[in-house]
Design an enzyme around this catalytic site. Structure first.
Site: not given
Length: 301
Positions: A264, A217
């Site tokens: 992502h 993350r």
């Protein structure tokens, strides 16, 4: 028993006793029968609004995520709701992207693309995964899959976990390993303990010319600290996640030629739908039989 499920998975086989309400994945188009929903499958990579809907589901018993990470769902959990993640669904895809980011930087593919028709000017001997010392921060199923691929390329992986167990070493004693690493891969879940884990102190331990890969993350890495290191040219990076996300087009990280940024997409492959379908059908069958489903999150994550 009623399940609310995204349209992308409207094809799944439902066991007896479970019927589906389909939504298109947009929280602005949720159906009117939320008070009947007992199982909820939020859309993959949807906005935070997909979790706000939980408050409108008084009968909710099961929340089945399509992501491995649970950080965005946790603030919306309440007593009586069981949370399951998609552990195992994204292992191969995220490991593939990790290798892609590593090879893009090590083999100068990014430099060749920038050079376009002058590509031959970038032709030189470069590092390889073969023989590289690769420290993997995070020893879950994705981290272990990455280690398997690194080994297949002839690399030398070391797995680092929170407390150290079996074939891993503990994070609080990994300094020597990091100082001798050619590549550091970050693949930990985002928690209060891992937020900002990769900061100036950690990055300073990495050797000159080493490579940082982040497929965890964005908030796990302190962006300002990373920028300081890569802009100096001391280390390079390949990151699939950023903080903030998405990264503003004017952010100086985009200008660093020794940084590769992907949007992502670690789990965004066609195999996701196949593996997620298998998990959903298996867990729904287990729930219908009164059994515990796979990937129940218990205790600290």
């Amino acid at each position: 028993m009623q399940i609310l499920i995204p349209h992308a998975f409207s094809h799944i086989k439902l066991p007896n006793g479970i019927s589906a309400t389909i939504f298109d994945g947009d929280v602005d188009e949720l159906p009117p029968n939320l008070d009947e929903i007992e199982i909820y499958v939020p859309s993959y990579m949807g906005g935070d609004g997909i979790y706000n809907a939980i408050d409108k589901m008084p009968r909710l018993k099961w929340l089945q995520l399509l992501t491995a990470g649970i950080d965005r769902a946790l603030p919306f959990m309440r007593e009586g709701v069981t949370l399951c993640n998609a552990k195992g669904v994204h292992d191969d895809a995220t490991a593939e992207l990790t290798i892609a980011l590593i090879l893009t930087r090590l083999r100068g593919i990014d430099a060749t693309i920038r050079a376009k028709n002058q590509g031959w000017s970038t032709r030189k001997t470069r590092p390889s995964i073969f023989g590289a010392k690769v420290t993997i921060i995070g020893a879950g199923s994705i981290g272990r899959r990455i280690a398997t691929l690194i080994t297949a390329f002839g690399g030398l992986p070391t797995l680092v976990s929170k407390g150290g167990h079996n074939d891993t070493i503990a994070f609080n004693v990994c300094e020597e390993v990091v100082r001798n690493s050619d590549i550091v891969v970050v693949v930990v879940p985002l928690t209060s303990e891992t937020k900002g884990l990769i900061d100036a102190n950690f990055l300073a331990m990495m050797p000159n010319n080493s490579l940082l890969i982040n497929v965890a993350r964005g908030e796990v890495v302190v962006t300002a600290d990373l920028y300081k290191e890569v802009s100096s040219g001391r280390i390079s990076a390949g990151i699939d996640v950023t903080d903030p996300e998405p990264l503003d087009p004017s952010h100086p990280l985009w200008e660093c030629e020794n940084v590769v940024i992907t949007p992502h997409v670690g789990g965004a492959t066609k195999s996701f739908y196949i593996k997620a379908t298998e998990l959903l059908e298996d867990n729904l069958a287990r729930i219908s039989r009164g059994e515990t489903p796979k990937n129940v999150i218990e205790g600290s994550y």
